[in-house]
Structure formats: structure tokens, C-alpha cells
Scaffold this active site. Structure first.
Site, PDB file in Angstrom:
ATOM      1  N   TYR A 110      49.812  35.792  42.290  1.00  0.00           N
ATOM      2  CA  TYR A 110      51.022  36.611  42.180  1.00  0.00           C
ATOM      3  C   TYR A 110      51.041  37.410  40.878  1.00  0.00           C
ATOM      4  O   TYR A 110      51.641  38.468  40.809  1.00  0.00           O
ATOM      5  CB  TYR A 110      52.275  35.731  42.202  1.00  0.00           C
ATOM      6  CG  TYR A 110      52.797  35.370  43.569  1.00  0.00           C
ATOM      7  CD1 TYR A 110      51.990  34.733  44.504  1.00  0.00           C
ATOM      8  CD2 TYR A 110      54.118  35.656  43.917  1.00  0.00           C
ATOM      9  CE1 TYR A 110      52.488  34.392  45.750  1.00  0.00           C
ATOM     10  CE2 TYR A 110      54.617  35.305  45.160  1.00  0.00           C
ATOM     11  CZ  TYR A 110      53.797  34.681  46.068  1.00  0.00           C
ATOM     12  OH  TYR A 110      54.299  34.344  47.296  1.00  0.00           O
ATOM     13  N   LYS A 155      42.098  24.468  47.310  1.00  0.00           N
ATOM     14  CA  LYS A 155      41.004  24.963  48.159  1.00  0.00           C
ATOM     15  C   LYS A 155      39.732  24.866  47.321  1.00  0.00           C
ATOM     16  O   LYS A 155      39.034  25.850  47.078  1.00  0.00           O
ATOM     17  CB  LYS A 155      41.312  26.400  48.615  1.00  0.00           C
ATOM     18  CG  LYS A 155      40.367  26.965  49.653  1.00  0.00           C
ATOM     19  CD  LYS A 155      40.500  26.337  51.029  1.00  0.00           C
ATOM     20  CE  LYS A 155      39.405  26.825  51.960  1.00  0.00           C
ATOM     21  NZ  LYS A 155      39.358  26.076  53.234  1.00  0.00           N
ATOM     22  N   ASP A 185      44.144  23.899  53.926  1.00  0.00           N
ATOM     23  CA  ASP A 185      44.148  24.093  55.389  1.00  0.00           C
ATOM     24  C   ASP A 185      44.480  22.785  56.092  1.00  0.00           C
ATOM     25  O   ASP A 185      45.259  22.745  57.053  1.00  0.00           O
ATOM     26  CB  ASP A 185      42.826  24.713  55.879  1.00  0.00           C
ATOM     27  CG  ASP A 185      41.583  24.085  55.276  1.00  0.00           C
ATOM     28  OD1 ASP A 185      41.706  23.233  54.378  1.00  0.00           O
ATOM     29  OD2 ASP A 185      40.466  24.447  55.706  1.00  0.00           O
ATOM     30  N   ASP A 203      54.018  28.939  48.421  1.00  0.00           N
ATOM     31  CA  ASP A 203      54.859  29.891  49.167  1.00  0.00           C
ATOM     32  C   ASP A 203      54.684  29.653  50.665  1.00  0.00           C
ATOM     33  O   ASP A 203      55.659  29.525  51.410  1.00  0.00           O
ATOM     34  CB  ASP A 203      54.461  31.324  48.793  1.00  0.00           C
ATOM     35  CG  ASP A 203      55.243  32.355  49.582  1.00  0.00           C
ATOM     36  OD1 ASP A 203      56.475  32.216  49.674  1.00  0.00           O
ATOM     37  OD2 ASP A 203      54.627  33.295  50.123  1.00  0.00           O
ATOM     38  N   ASP A 242      57.385  27.426  53.559  1.00  0.00           N
ATOM     39  CA  ASP A 242      57.996  27.964  54.785  1.00  0.00           C
ATOM     40  C   ASP A 242      57.693  27.038  55.964  1.00  0.00           C
ATOM     41  O   ASP A 242      58.566  26.737  56.784  1.00  0.00           O
ATOM     42  CB  ASP A 242      57.453  29.369  55.111  1.00  0.00           C
ATOM     43  CG  ASP A 242      58.329  30.487  54.548  1.00  0.00           C
ATOM     44  OD1 ASP A 242      58.925  30.275  53.480  1.00  0.00           O
ATOM     45  OD2 ASP A 242      58.403  31.560  55.181  1.00  0.00           O
TER      46      ASP A 242
END
Ligand code: IPM
Ligand code: MG
Length: 357
Positions: free
Chosen positions: A142, A191, A223, A247, A251
Site C-alpha cells: 500500500y 506467502k 492461500d 485487507d 473481508d
């Protein structure tokens, strides 16, 4: 206690939901003899419309001076084509960054009254969903450099993800400390099979975990984590992860609890002043129609009282009031189910406020 709270209502449903949160906080202040001074400032799309910039310096200054900030939501299709450094979302990112709010806590907890709103099978939901995502908020992709240039006659875009050890260590501490107050389990999500940032992340987290022998620590690839959240969310207590993974996963996590409209968040740095906001967006399609669910924002207010002002009881009162209204069967459209009573945003706020006495 006297507290100054900056309020950014923002865009879309922002004004409606924040108004309800203020109603509930005002009622709490009355009950406990506190004085909450709310100062409204513009940021996001509405600030672009008024002043031509998404975050006027005066708005930022007020945020920096406040005891805490309450935010609704920013953005919408209207500002889709605004120059990238002046998009409504930039306002949010800049406030987070300038206030140094590196730790974003996003609880994913299912309200028993809403268990059938979860898209997951009953057998999974019944095992319980109660975890918190600790998202790093002011680093990573970001805040790395973003660039679109021409190479050999075609556009080429790049976004840099970068982390230094101290940024990982401080968010790691937040995660371990949070776990100590809960079920004492931290899962760090990365990751590391692909990214250098994640390999550093994992190394720092492992090192840090040795200082917290009372907290069970493990790591998980992002993942796999996305899959595990829908397969068996009961396994999670505290998830700590970098900005973009947080982020996305938050959700997903909110949805397994029934509705994104229910989930609050806190963003804190090294001090006690923070920013509190629901994790959902500005939902322009239902803006101004009294259809939004204000509970995520109301619970964000409750988090502010607890984490920034140390008002445990006051915060608990708000949570209890939300529970009572749900027990009575009142629902906004997003959490509506058979046999319940459908109400609007404003009535939801009023009913919650009325339980604080
Ligand atoms: C969130 C939002 C923001 C983010 C957007 C609006 C910039 O999605 O708070 O989760 O990506 O952090
Ligand atoms: Mg998001």
C-alpha cells in the site's frame, strides 16, 4: 471524562451510519457523565467536491490533535476517474499513515442470533467463530512506490511491497499481546514460499514468538488461510498478517460471520489515539435510503471507548445493547431473516441507544 472525537462521515452510507454511532455514544456519555466533543471534518469524495482535495490539511490537523477519530466510509463510483493521488481512498491511507496507526484489529465474531446469516454450513458455524485479524496497516504494498511507465510502447505498472524488521516486530507484539487477552494462539499468515517480504516476516515472527512462551504460535500460507477460514474458522484465535493480505482476509472473515455490516475495527499506533471505522465500504447503491446497517460503526465506537479511552464498562454496555436489539428480532436488510422485523438504519441506531440507560 472529557474527550475530543473527530468525526469523518465520508461518502455513500457514511453519514447515515456515523450519525447512529454518535447517537449511541452520546447516550453512553450521558449515562456515565462523560463529555464527548464531536468535531466533523471532511475527507474523501465529499472533500474533493467541496475543496478539490481528498484530505484538506485542516482535516488532517484536526485528526492529529484529537483523542480519537471515528470514520464512516470513503469513496464511490463518482470519484473513479480522479487523479490517483487525490482519490478518496488516499485520504484514508494518509490519515492512517500520518497518525502512525500501524495496528488494525478486525474482529470476526459470529453473533449467535445471526448464525443462519452465515453462508457456511451449520455444522461449521456451530463450532464457533471468534477470531481477530491483526492487520499491519501502514506498510507493505500500500505504501511502496507505485508507478506506471511506458516500456517498448506499452504501459508497464509496478507496485513495490517492502517491510523492515521493526515494522514487522511492532505488529507482531500487538498480535501476541492481543492473544494473551484471548485464547493465546497466534497464527502468522504470509506467502513465504514466494515473497522476500514474507520470508522476513516469518523470521521476525518466529524470533518474537520466543518471548511469548505462553502463546501458541504457528504460521500459515495466505492461500491456505483463505481456504481454512471457510473450512474451519473455529481454529483461529489471532491472525497476524501484512497490509494487503489483511485487507483481503478480513473481508472474507467478515462474511463468514454473516454480514460485513456487523464488523468494527480499531487502528492504533504507539499512543492511545486511534481511528475507528467499520470494515465495509461506502455502499453507494444504498446511500441515503436508510437501508444501511449501522452496527459495524456503532461497535467501532464501542472499540474506541475501550481501546482509546479505557472505558471498559461503557464499551460493554454498547455491545450488550446491540445484543439486546438482535435478541428482540430487529434486523436491517443485510441480516434479515424469516420471522424477524426489518428496520432501517436510523431505527436500528435509536433502538440500540434506547438500551443504554
Ligand atoms: C479497508 C478498505 C481500504 C483498504 C480501502 C478503502 C483503501 O478496503 O479498510 O479494508 O484497502 O485498506
Ligand atoms: Mg478492505
Amino acid at each position: 471524562m472529557k474527550k475530543s472525537i473527530v468525526v469523518i462521515k465520508g461518502d455513500g452510507i457514511g453519514p447515515e451510519i456515523v450519525t447512529e454511532a454518535m447517537k449511541v455514544m452520546d447516550r453512553t456519555a450521558q449515562k456515565y457523565n462523560h463529555e464527548f466533543q464531536f468535531t466533523e471534518v471532511d475527507a474523501g469524495g465529499c472533500a474533493i467536491d467541496k475543496y478539490g482535495e481528498c484530505l484538506p490539511e485542516s482535516s488532517l490537523k484536526k485528526c492529529l490533535e484529537a483523542d480519537s477519530v471515528l470514520l464512516g466510509a470513503v469513496g464511490g463510483p463518482k470519484w473513479e476517474n480522479v487523479e490517483k493521488n487525490n482519490r478518496p481512498e488516499r485520504a484514508l491511507l494518509r490519515i492512517r499513515s500520518e497518525m502512525g496507526l500501524y495496528a488494525n484489529l478486525r474482529p470476526a465474531k459470529i453473533f449467535p442470533q445471526l448464525s443462519h446469516s452465515s453462508p457456511l454450513k451449520d455444522t461449521i458455524v456451530q463450532k464457533g467463530i471468534d477470531f481477530v485479524i491483526v492487520r499491519e496497516l501502514i506498510g507493505g504494498i500500500y505504501f511502496g512506490s507505485h508507478e506506471t511507465i511506458q516500456i517498448n510502447g506499452e504501459d508497464h505498472a509496478s507496485d513495490i511491497m517492502a517491510y523492515s524488521e521493526h515494522e514487522i516486530e511492532r505488529i507482531g507484539r500487538t498480535a501476541f499481546e492481543t492473544a494473551r487477552k484471548r485464547r493465546k494462539r497466534v497464527i502468522s499468515v504470509d506467502k513465504s514460499n514466494v515473497l522476500d517480504c514474507s520470508r522476513l516476516w516469518k523470521k521476525v515472527m518466529h524470533r518474537l514468538s520466543e518471548n511469548y512462551p505462553d502463546v501458541e504460535y504457528s504460521d500459515m500460507l495466505v492461500d491456505n488461510c483463505a481456504m481454512q477460514i471457510v473450512k474451519d474458522p473455529s481454529q483461529f484465535d489471532v491472525i497476524v498478517t501484512e497490509n494487503m493480505f489483511g485487507d483481503i482476509l478480513s473481508d472474507e472473515a467478515s462474511m463468514v460471520t454473516g454480514s460485513i455490516g456487523m464488523i468494527p475495527s480499531s487502528s492504533l499506533g504507539s499512543g492511545t489515539n486511534g481511528m475507528y471505522e467499520p470494515i465495509h465500504g461506502s455502499a453507494p447503491d444504498i446511500a441515503g435510503m436508510d437501508l444501511a446497517n449501522p452496527i459495524g460503526t456503532i461497535l467501532s465506537g464501542a472499540m474506541m471507548l475501550k481501546y482509546s479511552f479505557g472505558m471498559e464498562q461503557e464499551s460493554q454496555d454498547i455491545e450488550n445493547a446491540v445484543q439486546k436489539v438482535l435478541d428482540e428480532g430487529y434486523r436491517t436488510g443485510d441480516i434479515m431473516s424469516e420471522g424477524c422485523i426489518k428496520i432501517g438504519c436510523c431505527e436500528m441506531g435509536s433502538r440500540i441507544a434506547d438500551h443504554i440507560k
